[in-house]
Design an enzyme around this catalytic site. Structure first.
Site, PDB file in Angstrom:
ATOM      1  CB  SER A 159      -0.811   0.057   1.339  1.00 44.45           C
ATOM      2  OG  SER A 159      -1.595   1.133   1.194  1.00 44.45           O
ATOM      3  CE1 TYR A 214      -4.229  -2.236   4.881  1.00 42.16           C
ATOM      4  CE2 TYR A 214      -3.406   0.002   4.729  1.00 42.16           C
ATOM      5  CZ  TYR A 214      -3.668  -1.082   4.248  1.00 42.16           C
ATOM      6  OH  TYR A 214      -3.739  -1.212   2.883  1.00 42.16           O
TER       7      TYR A 214
END
Length: 179
Positions: free
Chosen positions: A137, A150
């Site tokens: 990401s 995350y």
């Protein structure tokens, strides 16, 4: 000549579903893995130009990665491309999130990806050919308050991918991160 095989985790929706379509349109047969086996079967039915095997598995569970490894072994197929796409996100500040959810996130985003990369990466290196695509990401590049666990999990994915890419130079196996 047999068609190459791509194993895609988290293939029941989103990026994983789209990657399955792309691989199928480029001549790959597929092994699709996700918790929602009904969605995998619906996707497989939409891909008539390839053979798509569906394995329902929760990779966040302790035995999830091994269940997928065993399922692939039962199919008797060699994985040419491993796409580690399965993952979850937390958008709550860490201390406001349930600890069980954070453990689930780490189990899926970090542990399962690592176990699958280790298993299939060893097979690929032994054959002298393979591709591993780890979905990271843009959050992997910096701390992200409100998404701390995350972002940290995706930083792990990016770091592991870059390190493993160097370790596997000359083996015929490439490792790439999608951010």
């Amino acid at each position: 000549m047999p068609r190459p095989i791509a194993l895609i985790t988290g293939a029941s929706a989103g990026i994983g579903e789209e990657l399955a379509r792309i691989f199928a349109s480029n001549g790959y047969d597929l092994i699709l893995a996700a918790r929602r086996e009904d969605r995998l079967r619906a996707l497989a039915a939409e891909l008539p130009d390839c053979t798509a095997h569906c394995i329902g598995v929760d990779l966040a569970k302790a035995k999830g990665p091994q269940k997928l490894i065993d399922g692939v072994s039962e199919l008797g197929l060699d994985v040419d491309v491993l796409v580690n796409n399965a993952g979850v996100i937390s958008t709550e500040p860490m201390l406001e999130e349930k600890a069980s959810w954070l453990t689930n996130l780490i189990n899926l985003n970090v542990r399962a990806l690592t176990e699958l990369t280790h298993h299939f990466g060893r097979q690929m290196a032994g054959r002298g050919y393979g591709r591993i695509l780890n979905v990271a990401s843009v959050a992997s590049f910096q701390p992200v308050p409100g998404m701390a666990v995350y972002a940290a999990s995706k930083a792990f994915v990016l770091s592991l991918t870059e390190s493993l890419s160097e370790e596997l130079k000359g083996t015929g196996v490439t490792v790439t991160a999608l951010c």
